[in-house]
Scaffold this motif. Structure first.
Motif, mmCIF file in Angstrom:
data_model
loop_
_atom_site.group_PDB
_atom_site.id
_atom_site.type_symbol
_atom_site.label_atom_id
_atom_site.label_comp_id
_atom_site.label_asym_id
_atom_site.label_seq_id
_atom_site.Cartn_x
_atom_site.Cartn_y
_atom_site.Cartn_z
ATOM 1 N N GLU A 75 -8.422 33.035 49.549
ATOM 2 C CA GLU A 75 -7.804 33.467 50.806
ATOM 3 C C GLU A 75 -6.474 32.737 51.026
ATOM 4 N N TYR A 80 -3.112 33.770 53.099
ATOM 5 C CA TYR A 80 -2.304 32.839 53.906
ATOM 6 C C TYR A 80 -0.887 32.686 53.339
ATOM 7 N N HIS A 102 -9.585 25.124 56.849
ATOM 8 C CA HIS A 102 -10.293 25.134 55.556
ATOM 9 C C HIS A 102 -10.520 23.701 55.075
ATOM 10 N N HIS A 137 -13.328 29.265 63.235
ATOM 11 C CA HIS A 137 -12.293 29.634 62.260
ATOM 12 C C HIS A 137 -12.274 31.142 61.996
ATOM 13 N N GLU A 141 -9.265 33.623 62.697
ATOM 14 C CA GLU A 141 -8.698 34.277 61.519
ATOM 15 C C GLU A 141 -8.709 35.806 61.692
HETATM 16 FE FE LIG Z 1 -10.353 31.300 56.284
#
Ligand SMILES: [Fe+2]
Ligand SMILES: [Fe+2]
Length: 176
Positions: A75, A80, A102, A137, A141
């Motif tokens: 990811e 990102y 993370h 998270h 996200e």
């Molecule tokens: Fe994530």
């Protein structure tokens, strides 16, 4: 070079190195894939917190790690980095925030891995922290990063991102 051609070239190169593996699903939107994995990991985390068996807790932790580590690393690389690559400051912050969260998840996973008794209060506390952390998270996200992804990438690019995500995950798994 467009993002699609860059990802295609990178994907082909990695695919050649992992030739015996089956080809990844080419027709899924990256956001659909992420959602499937978010649901899976959150389900496992709920089971981990609720479980009262030492063997079961150990097995669940192993499954969570096997799912979470490739997911987060891939990811970061595929989602990102693509989001924070442009000039948009909000997208840059979203990407940075994702990386930091993370890192917190990695740290909590490492803490759990070091606790020898899975039925101890320390393990239960760390499992709860990881569950809460991931829940927060994932909420953020799916709200922030996903709106960035929808704004920045076309349907075709998102399908291409899913292919690159699968390949990146296989690479992480092979390295562990
Ligand atoms: Fe994530
Ligand atoms: Fe995610």
């Amino acid at each position: 070079m467009t993002l699609v051609t860059t990802l295609k070239a990178a994907g082909k190169k990695v695919e050649e190195a992992f030739a015996p593996e089956p080809r990844p699903n080419e027709d899924m939107d990256i956001l659909k894939k992420l959602k499937l994995e978010h649901d899976q990991v959150q389900d496992l985390l709920a089971k981990l917190v609720d479980s009262e068996g030492a063997t079961e807790r150990r097995a669940l932790l192993k499954q969570i790690k096997a799912l979470l580590v490739p997911h987060t690393r891939a990811e970061e690389r595929i989602v990102y980095d693509a989001v924070r690559a442009g000039r948009d400051k909000k997208m840059k912050v979203d990407g940075e925030e994702g990386y930091l969260e993370h890192a917190l998840a990695d740290k909590t996973l490492a803490t759990l891995g070091k606790i020898s008794n899975p039925l101890s209060p320390e393990f239960t506390a760390a499992a709860k922290v990881l569950k809460e952390l991931i829940s927060h998270h994932v909420d953020e996200e799916e709200r922030n990063i996903w709106s960035d992804v929808r704004e920045k990438f076309s349907d075709a690019e998102r399908i291409e991102m899913n292919r690159a995500f699968d390949i990146a995950k296989r690479k992480v798994k092979a390295a562990h």
